[in-house]
Design an enzyme around this catalytic site. Sequence first.
Site, PDB file in Angstrom:
ATOM      1  CG  HIS A  82      -1.760   1.270   1.254  1.00  0.00           C
ATOM      2  ND1 HIS A  82      -2.960   1.363   0.592  1.00  0.00           N
ATOM      3  CD2 HIS A  82      -1.551   2.474   1.842  1.00  0.00           C
ATOM      4  CE1 HIS A  82      -3.459   2.563   0.760  1.00  0.00           C
ATOM      5  NE2 HIS A  82      -2.633   3.265   1.523  1.00  0.00           N
ATOM      6  CG  ASP A 161     -11.689   4.485   5.462  1.00  0.00           C
ATOM      7  OD1 ASP A 161     -11.062   5.221   6.245  1.00  0.00           O
ATOM      8  OD2 ASP A 161     -11.451   4.419   4.258  1.00  0.00           O
ATOM      9  NE  ARG A 168      -8.940  11.467   8.106  1.00  0.00           N
ATOM     10  CZ  ARG A 168      -8.141  10.502   7.639  1.00  0.00           C
ATOM     11  NH1 ARG A 168      -8.626   9.290   7.409  1.00  0.00           N
ATOM     12  NH2 ARG A 168      -6.878  10.752   7.407  1.00  0.00           N
ATOM     13  CB  SER A 183      -7.992   5.613   6.963  1.00  0.00           C
ATOM     14  OG  SER A 183      -8.432   5.520   5.635  1.00  0.00           O
ATOM     15  CE  LYS A 187      -8.917   2.393   3.362  1.00  0.00           C
ATOM     16  NZ  LYS A 187      -8.984   3.567   2.478  1.00  0.00           N
TER      17      LYS A 187
END
Lengths: 442, 442
Positions: A82, A161, A168, A183, A187
Amino acid sequence: MNPQDLIRKKRDGARFNSEEISAFVRGVCDETWADYQISALIMAMFINGLNQTEQNSLTKAMLNSGKILDFSRIKLPKADKHSTGGVGDKTSLLIAPLAAACGLAVPMISGRGLGHTGGTLDKLESIPKFNVNLTEKDFHRVLKKCGLALSGQTTDIVPADKKIYALRDATATVDSIPLIVASIMSKKLAEGLDALVLDVKTGTGAFMESELDARELAKALCKTGRDFGLKTEAVISDMNQPLGKYVGNAHEIYECVKILRGEIEPEMQPTLDLSIELTARMLVLANITDDLDEARFQVEDALDSGSALEKFKQNIKLQNGNYKVCDNPNLLLDKDLIEVKIKSPEAGFISEIDTKAIGEAVCGIGGGRVKVSDKIDFAVGYACGKKLGNAVKQSEILGILYCRNEAQAAKVLAKLQMAYKITDEPNDRKFELIKDVVSVSS
Amino acid sequence: MNPQDLIRKKRDGARFNSEEISAFVRGVCDETWADYQISALIMAMFINGLNQTEQNSLTKAMLNSGKILDFSRIKLPKADKHSTGGVGDKTSLLIAPLAAACGLAVPMISGRGLGHTGGTLDKLESIPKFNVNLTEKDFHRVLKKCGLALSGQTTDIVPADKKIYALRDATATVDSIPLIVASIMSKKLAEGLDALVLDVKTGTGAFMESELDARELAKALCKTGRDFGLKTEAVISDMNQPLGKYVGNAHEIYECVKILRGEIEPEMQPTLDLSIELTARMLVLANITDDLDEARFQVEDALDSGSALEKFKQNIKLQNGNYKVCDNPNLLLDKDLIEVKIKSPEAGFISEIDTKAIGEAVCGIGGGRVKVSDKIDFAVGYACGKKLGNAVKQSEILGILYCRNEAQAAKVLAKLQMAYKITDEPNDRKFELIKDVVSVSS
C-alpha cells in the site's frame, strides 16, 4: 454514551477506552451520529491526538464495522503493498503481477485518485472494459486463478472509513497520523493478509512532505500492523519528483506494460527499481525466501522471463479488460491528443520540482478529480523529460503535456513551467529513491 | 478562501484576520459551508482559541449578518440586562419593569430554556396569551408606549448565531468563552443599546461552574462591550442554589408578580435583592444618576410606589397577555397539580445544593426542554424550602415539587433529595449572592 459526551471528552484531551471508540464507529455506521458530530470529534482527535492504544482501538472498530475477507482456502501466502500516494506512482500495477509470478497471492483492494494524487482503480479503468467492481466471489475466483485480484472497496468492507474519509477530506483533517493509520490499516487488515509492505512517500508530491512526518507515519503503521499480528514493513521513498516517466492514468498503465515487456526507457527505471524493492520485501515478509537479495533476484527473473507480464495479461482477461494492451501497449494511448512541450526558460540545473503542482496540472486538464464526483479523462497526461539534478539548456524540453486542445494547455502551462526550479550551479544533494526502511520488533 | 483552508489554519493554531472570520460567517449564512465544516471549525476554535481581536471580529461579523435595531426615535436611554443562565433565575421579569419605571427603555430580546436552565420567553408564555413573537414594528411600538418590550429573536437578527448555536449545542462546543462572547454580544449589540449589565452566574447551577471561569467570561464580555463602544458592566452572582423561591415557568412569573405587588415571602428576597442591584447598575451606566446608592433608592421606590407593577401590567396588555395576573397572581397557578414534599433524610445543615440537578428535575417532569423541539408544561415546578446554611431536622421539608401525578414525581424524587448535601456541623462558608462586579476601563 451520547455523542456530546464523547466529543467533550476528546475535546478536553482525555483518552478513550475501546468501548468508547466502538460506540463512535457504531454511531457513524448506524447514522445515529450526525455528520457535524462526526466532524467535530474528528477535529478534536486531530488536534488532541490519539495514543497507540486508541489508534489500535479505532483501527479495530473500523475493521469490525464491515466484512473481513477470508482467503484461507487459497494456500499461497497472501501479501499486499500500500502506498500513501504520490504523483506518477504506478508501482501497484507492476508489484501485483511480479509478486504473483513469484508465488504470492495479492488480494489488492485499491482506491481512486483525489486532488494531485492518482488512484490505482482509475488507472486500471483506462484499460478498455477492465472491471474494478468485483463481487467478493469474483475477487476470490480471480485471485485463485492468477494470483492477483485488483478491485475497489466494496460497501461492506470497512464502511465506517468511507463516511469518515469523505468528512475528513471536506474538513481539513486528512493529514493526522492516527486517522491515516486507522483508515489504511483497517482496510488492509480486512484483506486477510499474511504480510504487508507500505510505501510511505515523502517530498513535494506527498501528503507527508517532511521526511520526519513520513518516518513517524511509517512507524505508527508498522506498530499497528504488529499489534494486529500482521507482518508489516514500511519503505520511505522519495516523492520530490514524479515517479518514473509518466503521470496520467492511461500513460501510467502504458509505462507499466512497457516495463513488463522489457521495453524500459531510462526515465522509467525508478518505477522498476522501486517496484522490485517493494516486491522483494513482500517475498521476504511472506517467507517465500529469507534472503532479500535472493528475493530481488526472483523478482527480476519474473520480469525477465515474461512470467509477470503473463500474470498481468491473465488478470486483465479475468477482469474482462482488453488484454491485448499487453501485446500492443499503444492501444492504451489516445491518438486524438495534442502534445505541448514545456521548455526550460533558462540554462542550469534542476534543483527542485514542485511535484504536487505537476499532479495538479494533470488533474486540471481532466486527468484527476478535484471533487469525488468529477469524471476523469484517462487519456491526458504528462511525460517527464528532465529530472532532479539534470542539466538543462535554455529552451530544452522539461516535459510534454498530452492534452485535448491548446486552450486546455494554456490553463496549466505556467504552472508546469514554474514547477521546475533551475539553479546556476549543480546541487550536491543526493536524490535517493529509497530513503529508509522502517519495521518494528514484535 | 475555501472552507478547508480556513479550517486548516485554525486547526494549526494560527490567528484569523477579520476578513477570514467574515468569510466564515458569510459561508454560514449563505449555506456555502456545510454543517460538518462549520462544526469542524468551531471545534478548532474551541480548542485552539480566539484572541480578543478575533473574538471582536467574530462578534462583528455575526452582528453584521443580520439587522441592527434602531431605537434612535425613542429619546430615553436604552439599556438591557443579560444573564448567562441559571435555575430559578427570573430577574429579567423584575428588572425590565423596574428599569422602565425608573426612566429607561428596555428592548429585551430573550431566549428559550434548554437543559437545566430556564428561558425568559418560556416563562412569559406561561402568562395566558402573552405574545413573545413581536414584529420589529410592534416591538418598537410596545417599547415606546411602556418602556419595555419583551420578545424572541426574529430570524433577521444575528441569523448566524442561530445556526452556529444549534451546532455548538450538538457538538459539545458551548462552553468556550470567545464563542459565548460572540453569541451574547452580537445579539445585545443588535439591540442598539446605550448600556448593558451582564449577570454572569457561577456555581453548581451555572454553565461556568468555577468562579475563575465566570470571572474570565465576565471580563471578556466587558472587553468586547468596550471595544464596540457599549457601556458594559458584569456582576458575578451566585448560582450554588436556585435563585429565590420557585423554579418552573408559571411559578417564576408568580414569584415576580408577588414581589412587584410587595407580597414578598422571605425565600423570594434574593430574587429581589439581585434585581435591585442589577437594575441600579443599569441606571448608573445609562447616566440616569451617577450615584449607585441613589440608583438603588430609585429602584426601591419604583417597587414601593407600585409603578413597576403598573409598567409590567401595561406591557402584558400591549403584548396581548392576560394582565389580570397582576391583580390576582393565583391565576398563574394550575389547580390540577399535586404537591409532593421532599424531606430531609437526616438532621444537620445544608452545606451544598446540586442546583443543576434541581433544574434537571423540573425539566424531567416537563418544565423544560432536553431537545429544542420539546414541548413545555408551564405549570409544573419546584418551591425551595431550605437554602444553603439552613439547619434541618430529620424529615423536615426541603422543598415541594408541583407535578402532574405520582408517577412523574417518582422519576425525579431521588434526584431532588440527593441534590442536598447535609452535614453535621454548620458550614462557615459565606453564601454571598453577589460575588464581584467586573468592568474594564475604556
